[in-house]
Motif scaffolding. Sequence first.
Motif, PDB file in Angstrom:
ATOM      1  N   ASP A 173       0.739  -1.252   0.103  1.00 46.98           N
ATOM      2  CA  ASP A 173       0.003  -0.039   0.015  1.00 46.98           C
ATOM      3  C   ASP A 173       0.869   1.201   0.077  1.00 46.98           C
ATOM      4  N   LEU A 174       0.764   1.983  -1.015  1.00 50.52           N
ATOM      5  CA  LEU A 174       1.470   3.348  -1.183  1.00 50.52           C
ATOM      6  C   LEU A 174       1.338   4.527   0.082  1.00 50.52           C
ATOM      7  N   GLU A 175       0.198   4.101   0.705  1.00 44.23           N
ATOM      8  CA  GLU A 175      -0.013   5.070   1.775  1.00 44.23           C
ATOM      9  C   GLU A 175       1.081   4.885   2.953  1.00 44.23           C
ATOM     10  N   ASN A 176       1.395   3.562   2.795  1.00 44.82           N
ATOM     11  CA  ASN A 176       2.795   3.405   4.052  1.00 44.82           C
ATOM     12  C   ASN A 176       3.999   3.171   2.982  1.00 44.82           C
ATOM     13  N   LEU A 177       3.989   2.447   2.041  1.00 35.72           N
ATOM     14  CA  LEU A 177       5.340   2.401   1.401  1.00 35.72           C
ATOM     15  C   LEU A 177       5.545   3.484   0.181  1.00 35.72           C
ATOM     16  N   HIS A 178       5.518   4.698   0.753  1.00 39.46           N
ATOM     17  CA  HIS A 178       5.544   5.651  -0.254  1.00 39.46           C
ATOM     18  C   HIS A 178       7.142   6.106  -0.573  1.00 39.46           C
ATOM     19  N   GLY A 179       7.151   6.835  -1.487  1.00 33.28           N
ATOM     20  CA  GLY A 179       8.681   7.265  -1.925  1.00 33.28           C
ATOM     21  C   GLY A 179       9.495   7.942  -1.063  1.00 33.28           C
TER      22      GLY A 179
END
Length: 252
Positions: free
Chosen positions: A65-71
């Motif tokens: 989930d990019l809410e957690n594993l964002h850049g």
Amino acid sequence: METIQYNTYEDGYGVIQLHRPEKLNAVSNEMVSELKTVLETAKQTPIKFLVITGDGTRMFCAGGDLENLHGELSTDEAFSMLYAMKEVLYEIASFPVPTICMLNGDALGGGCEIATACDFRIARENTQFGFVQTKLGITPGWGGGALLYEKVHPSFAYQWLMEGEVYNASFLQKQGWLHKIASEELWHDHQKLLKPYISKSLDQMTILKMQYRKKLSILGFSALMDDEVRNCAKLWESEEHKEAVQQFKYRK
């Protein structure tokens, strides 16, 4: 549990279902924690085999989930989050009885890593799958890439991880990554679809899995998976990854 459902059946098996259909079953921090808990529960249950599947028909799992594993994570922050899911994959790979990934829909990135950690992969027809991490400026980061080299021919594993292509189910069955493709009719008849596993005893399944674990030298795999997490985390702060994540998040 909010993101995971776990049920056992009279035929002697358990089913873990990723339960975030509104997010394409993407893996959040909460899901990682709940997966750890439910896997420990399943290990204490006298089941002959464990099924892992997803909710809905569109996607088995879209990855992290990019809410957690964002850049914008630092290398250390990325390592911490990636490592937690690596431990989940290791628990799946080393589970004491056979594990079957029933791919109810497509899988991308980390979704393919989860599937690869399982012993067997059964896909619903008209599905497709991709280790797409290199298209996001990184590499697999949960240990699934290291496992892939053991599940298919190393040359194909290398190609798939390098190119990041999405392949259809029939192609991946020929490559040995998928063990079976189920028609819509068969998919809804779990008794028939899972008959080869249901018909075996718990003792048979335990012995067969023990033999397979020895072949994989699963204890040594933990270190290889650790290396994968570290290497992926090093790429997290790269401009290529940050730009790719932004494009992915705001794509139409």
